[in-house]
Design an enzyme around this catalytic site. Structure first.
Site, PDB file in Angstrom:
ATOM      1  N   SER A 303      17.236 -35.804   4.747  1.00  0.00           N
ATOM      2  CA  SER A 303      18.917 -35.452   5.614  1.00  0.00           C
ATOM      3  C   SER A 303      18.578 -36.376   7.156  1.00  0.00           C
ATOM      4  CB  SER A 303      19.152 -34.450   6.277  1.00  0.00           C
ATOM      5  OG  SER A 303      17.852 -33.636   7.702  1.00  0.00           O
ATOM      6  N   ASP A 304      20.003 -36.904   7.257  1.00  0.00           N
ATOM      7  CA  ASP A 304      19.371 -37.963   8.649  1.00  0.00           C
ATOM      8  C   ASP A 304      19.274 -36.681   9.691  1.00  0.00           C
ATOM      9  OD1 ASP A 304      20.170 -39.533  10.482  1.00  0.00           O
ATOM     10  OD2 ASP A 304      21.700 -40.782   9.357  1.00  0.00           O
ATOM     11  N   TRP A 305      19.320 -37.414  11.037  1.00  0.00           N
ATOM     12  CA  TRP A 305      18.839 -36.147  11.813  1.00  0.00           C
ATOM     13  C   TRP A 305      19.868 -35.389  11.901  1.00  0.00           C
ATOM     14  CZ3 TRP A 305      15.633 -38.426   9.528  1.00  0.00           C
ATOM     15  CH2 TRP A 305      13.588 -38.337  10.408  1.00  0.00           C
ATOM     16  N   GLY A 307      21.682 -33.730  10.078  1.00  0.00           N
ATOM     17  CA  GLY A 307      22.884 -34.052   9.265  1.00  0.00           C
ATOM     18  C   GLY A 307      22.896 -33.110   8.158  1.00  0.00           C
TER      19      GLY A 307
END
Length: 793
Positions: A303-305, A307
């Site tokens: 995941s994006d941080w 996200g």
């Protein structure tokens, strides 16, 4: 249908019910599937959605288990990882699928009893952010402007070696999301142009380079992360939903990621926003359907941080690793496995994919420990810069685009008197500001703050941390001193003092952009006024623009005293040296624009601004389909100021003798052969990468000095101008250097993918029957020779 749309708009909240009992999430997923099944086939063969709004993302379950079918190396890595995971408890599996606090930007959990360490993740795509003794490389958009695959690979290899030297297992880059659909997009500069073919070439070469250095590359952001405005959910509203038809999704936005996967990418980062109304990190169509099934992805999805927006739903939809902390997993994921909401096969595959990438890059054998410090304590410095400054300078020069050069204003011939004007010429132009403007933080985005010094990178997580910056002023001062000339300068005023004896006046301006914000304008009044004021008295005014994206120039570009203009991009720490090598003719420019510069903002139409809405469920409908950037200008017969692929040289070139040929024995069936049960490999069906046609032409240096040409090939598929772009880039090659009068053959190999369109009915890449128009030239509008490739039944 309105009821269905409203119901689907509620799905993000329903799917986040995984914050509560896992069995409630299972019900949510079943509800989602019921809603979606009624709409998942409603698309026309042209790729345009027949819904009054664009797409609902169809469910694809279960998440496919990696099988190592791409090659023997992936098979061995997969088997090793599977054997290791078979010895783990559920708690241990959950521990390595989540982030933990630590020295790095991201840190996985570890399993000490099995000697599995925490993996270290770090930004970013153009240099290790926030660390000492590391290099600040040119930004992605600058690398794309080189149109040079060799330099793209060298860039990735050097970048990867620095991550390796710092003990970082996973590099968070390269970037093809955003692709650059939104002209004012705040992160376009991190990516590799708004053309999917050019972006794909860069993604593939950089990924290969990073991983050849032993580091896991992470192509990002998957998928449709095309604007910063409302990219993330808040407690009171959802993130923007980028709604796109199936054909556009494949031919534009997924296209460059295919190249990175083809080169073995070990990780992919999913994005913040919703895609066709489902969050990208829990979008089963994007993750399970396209990435892991169609494109055969063997690695892990991170995941994006922060996200991750759900627990059970994201696990079942194909997310493998939540960052930077446990998110909705940790103990809750263990509970979900025990009660059956997430299968043990799924969590085992999550852990196996992470370890498979670790083994694929052979990081289990003597990998350096992380050397990441907060710089507030005394420590032993680890210097990873090597001789990368030379490569940074070479790429900096190769990505500099000369767009105007009247009466041979450039290159310089030892001028004795130069005037230098503008805030972008030096490190800190504004004495009232405390920070230098070589990058800055997330907050340095608007107004006069951007006038505080030269620009070598953008802001946010993609920004770099230079060990030093060679400013244009410093480098020019070195050259003038060597020639025993004089300089005059004014970095502050927009109406500087005239020096009428000057041989040339250089005006430096910039255009900044950053993560978390989209740009507010493609011009600024201060900079345009500065150029015009200098040009009012200096008959040899040369404008240099350091820019994080498209910058309009029509306020001054046609002024007769503006004799030359350069788009100098975001060149990294050797900015001044790279620029002076072009100005003084040490390097004959070969940079080409990786985007289209319009005459006015209105020419970009609906592509100019991000979608803005106060709706709690905001949407961005990508109704332009395939027609972004130069495709948009071709479709609407608009004349740009400078077209995609444009750039001047100090010499001239002629094109001749174009020929086309089908490769003997090439498989030209409409669809890849599916009868033999050919396994899908990373990057898609292996037939997509087979060369089926070859185009050749001769390029000759007709000028007076040595130079190289960037020859570009464009095709028009059967139906071009109707349901397909008028033309689209499908090849480029650097020809030369050539001495005056020398000619050399440019050879372009076209793969099945290069000639295919995505058929939304067959759900496969299709070679259309008929004549493929072929053009080769110096830009998307400067097409010198043409021919055809004809496919018949």
């Amino acid at each position: 249908m309105d009821f269905l749309k409203r119901a689907y708009g509620m799905l993000p909240d329903m799917l986040r019910s995984s914050r509560g009992p896992p069995e409630q999430t299972v019900l949510s997923i079943k509800t989602a599937a019921t809603l979606l099944c009624a709409t998942c086939s409603l698309q026309s063969s042209s790729g345009a959605s027949e819904l009054p709004y664009y797409g609902l993302s169809p469910p694809v379950y279960p998440s496919p288990v990696g099988n190592g079918s791409t090659n023997i190396r992936w098979a061995q890595a997969r088997n090793h990882a599977r054997d290791m995971v078979s010895q783990m408890t559920v708690e241990e599996k959950a521990n390595i699928t989540r982030g933990w606090p630590g020295a790095c930007v991201g840190n996985t959990g570890e399993v000490p009893r099995l000697s599995i360490p925490a993996l270290c993740f770090a930004d970013g795509p153009s240099g290790i952010r926030g660390q000492e003794f590391v290099s600040a490389f040119p930004a992605g958009i600058h690398v794309a402007a080189t149109f040079d695959r060799h330099l793209m690979y060298q860039y990735g290899r050097a970048l990867g070696s620095e991550f390796y030297g710092k003990g970082i297992n996973v590099a968070l880059g390269p970037v093809a999301g955003p692709l650059g659909r939104v002209v004012k997009g705040g992160r376009n500069w991190e990516g590799l142009s708004s053309d999917p073919y050019l972006a794909g070439a860069g993604m593939g070469a950089i990924t290969r380079g990073i991983q050849d250095a032993g580091v896991i590359a992470t192509p990002k952001h998957w998928l449709l992360n095309e604007q910063e405005y409302r990219r993330r959910w808040t407690p009171v509203s959802e993130a923007i939903s980028a709604n796109v038809d199936d054909r556009t999704l494949h031919e534009l936005y997924a296209f460059p990621f295919m190249d990175a996967l083809r080169e073995g990418a070990g990780a992919v980062m999913c994005s913040y926003q919703r895609a066709n109304h489902s969050y990208a990190c829990q979008n089963s169509k994007l993750l399970n359907g396209i990435l892991k099934t169609e494109l055969g992805f063997e690695g892990f999805v991170v995941s994006d941080w922060d996200g991750q927006t759900s627990g059970v739903a994201s696990a079942n939809a194909g997310l493998d690793l939540a960052m930077p902390n446990a998110g909705f997993w940790g103990d809750k994921l263990v509970e979900a496995v025990h009660n059956g909401s997430v299968s043990e096969e799924r969590i085992s595959d999550m852990a196996t994919r992470i370890l498979a990438s670790w083994y694929y890059l052979r990081q289990e054998n003597g990998y350096p420990p992380p050397a990441i410090y907060n710089n507030t304590e005394k420590h032993f410095p680890v210097d990873v810069q090597a001789d990368h400054a030379r490569l940074i300078e070479e790429i900096g020069a190769a990505g500099t685009v000369v767009v105007k050069n009247l009466d041979h204003a450039l290159p310089f011939e030892k001028p004795k008197f130069l005037c230098i004007y503008g805030y972008d010429a030096t490190l800190k132009a504004n004495p009232w500001q405390n920070r230098d403007r070589y990058g800055g933080g997330y907050e340095d985005n608007f107004g006069w703050i951007t006038l505080n010094g030269t620009l070598i990178t953008g802001g946010g997580s993609g920004g770099s941390s230079p060990p030093y910056v060679v400013s244009p002023f410093q480098a020019l001062q070195e050259r003038v001193a060597r020639d025993r000339g004089i300089l005059r300068w004014d970095f502050y005023s927009d109406n500087p003092t005239p020096y009428l004896n000057a041989d040339a006046c250089l005006v430096f301006v910039n255009a900044y952009a950053s993560e978390s914000f989209d740009r507010t304008s493609l011009t600024d009044e201060f900079s345009d006024r500065l150029v015009l004021n200098v040009a009012s008295w200096c008959t040899n005014t040369i404008v240099v623009v350091h820019s994080a994206g498209i910058r309009l120039v029509d306020e001054w570009i046609t002024h007769p005293n503006v004799t030359a203009a350069l788009f100098a991009g975001l060149p990294g720490q050797e900015s001044g040296h790279a620029l002076t090598s072009i100005l003084y003719g040490d390097v004959n420019p070969t940079g080409r624009l990786p985007y289209t510069v319009a005459k006015s903002e209105s020419d970009y139409g609906d592509l100019l601004n991000p979608s803005v809405s106060d709706d709690p469920f905001p949407e961005a409908n990508l109704t332009e389909g395939l027609s972004i950037d130069y495709r948009h200008f071709d479709l609407h017969n608009l004349t740009p100021r400078f077209e995609f692929g444009f750039g001047l040289s100090y010499t001239s070139f002629a094109y001749a003798d174009l020929s086309t040929a089908i490769v003997p024995g090439a498989n030209l069936a409409e669809f890849p052969d599916r009868r033999k049960n050919t396994p899908v490999v990373q990057g898609g069906h292996p037939a997509l990468w087979e060369v089926v046609a070859v185009v050749r032409c001769t390029v000759t240096n007709t000028g007076l000095v040595e130079g190289a040409e960037i020859a570009q090939l464009y095709i028009g598929v059967p139906g071009a101008g109707q349901d397909s772009p008028v033309r689209q880039l499908r090849g480029f090659v650097k020809v030369g250097p050539l001495v005056p009068g020398q000619g050399r053959e440019a050879v372009f190999e076209l793969t099945r993918r290069d000639l295919s369109v995505w058929d939304v009915v067959a759900q496969d890449w299709r070679l259309r029957r008929g004549a493929y128009e072929v053009w080769v030239g110096a830009s998307s509008r400067d097409l010198r020779v043409s021919g055809r490739v004809v496919l018949v039944d």
